[in-house]
Design a protein around this motif. Structure first.
Motif, short mmCIF file in Angstrom:
data_model
loop_
_atom_site.label_atom_id
_atom_site.label_comp_id
_atom_site.label_asym_id
_atom_site.label_seq_id
_atom_site.Cartn_x
_atom_site.Cartn_y
_atom_site.Cartn_z
N ARG A 134 -23.25 5.42 40.74
CA ARG A 134 -22.56 6.70 40.93
C ARG A 134 -21.71 6.99 39.69
O ARG A 134 -20.54 6.64 39.59
N THR A 167 -22.12 9.43 35.53
CA THR A 167 -22.87 10.39 34.74
C THR A 167 -23.66 9.65 33.65
O THR A 167 -23.31 8.52 33.28
N PRO A 173 -25.31 13.37 41.73
CA PRO A 173 -24.06 12.76 41.28
C PRO A 173 -24.22 11.32 40.82
O PRO A 173 -23.24 10.68 40.45
#
Length: 255
Positions: A114, A116, A202
């Motif tokens: 979780r 980027t 996400p």
């Protein structure tokens, strides 16, 4: 994952990959008294649970045991109680069957984090992050194709080194791999590691593929276990902000 493991036929398939990683559907079909379609259904469930990963080489599809979910179970319920008395559950058997296909991977691991792609890339390429999950070593490199890289202990001693083959931030990193922590011929042998990052809403999937290891060397098994611990530690660090303290498996460092 536990639902996938509940079926005896699926456990047989995992045992087969434990004994010899990187098998085709035809190889695995002989393990079970069922049709090709039945085996395919079981493999699909295992892949959906993250317990296996697959790679296509030409027209063949090879299946690999993915130890990361098992490592996460170990970290959560076993490791904190019994690290000094139990071997890591992901000290998985990775001696490969003889094959004439030189581009068949030795290890294929996948983890979902979780975060980027940018933060994941940063965690892979900056020493302040790697020192918290990569067995205490800080990575150094310009990350340009052709540049050298080193993973160094705080003492300055190199654990791992190689060259950057491809760098496409924040999606793909390809690097050669020389384990300087190991003595003998294996310290001189060069293999190749690829990190691939894909954004999924996400979260991100991180797939690690390792080619070119000697399937008969004891260090190959230890490296597979080591990768599982590294990816588990990376996930913990990015999702919680806290390091997951791990030590390199003794079986690998002694090989």
């Amino acid at each position: 994952m536990f639902k996938a493991l509940a079926d005896g036929s699926r456990r047989i398939l995992l045992d087969a990959l434990f004994a010899s990683d990187g098998q085709s559907l035809a190889d695995l079909q002989v393990r079970l008294p069922m049709t090709r379609f039945g085996v395919m259904k079981h493999l699909a469930i295992l892949e959906e649970a993250g317990l296996i990963t697959t790679r296509k080489v030409g027209r063949e599809k090879f299946h690999y045991l993915n130890p990361v979910p098992i490592q996460m179970v170990y970290d959560r319920w076993v490791d904190k109680y019994a690290r000094r008395w139990t071997r890591p559950l992901t000290d998985l058997k990775a001696a490969l069957e003889e094959s004439t296909m030189t581009d068949k991977p030795n290890h294929v691991l996948e983890v979902f984090i979780r975060t980027t792609p940018e933060k994941l890339w940063q965690a892979l390429t900056e020493g302040q992050f790697t020192s918290q999950y990569y067995f205490g070593t800080a990575v150094e490199s310009t990350w340009q194709p052709g540049a050298a890289y080193h993973y160094r202990y705080p003492t300055g001693e190199s654990m791992l080194e190689g060259e950057i083959v491809e760098s496409n931030p924040p999606h793909k990193l390809v690097m050669t791999f020389r384990p300087t922590f190991s003595g003998g011929e294996e310290a001189l042998r060069t293999s190749t590691v690829t990190f691939e990052i894909q954004q999924l809403g996400p979260s991100c999937s991180l797939t690690l593929t390792h080619y070119g290891l000697n399937p008969d060397a004891g260090i190959t098994q230890g490296i597979g276990s080591g990768w599982a611990q590294i990816l588990s530690g990376l996930k913990t660090l990015l999702e919680t902000g806290q390091p997951l303290l791990v030590e390199f498996p003794e079986s690998a460092s002694a090989s």
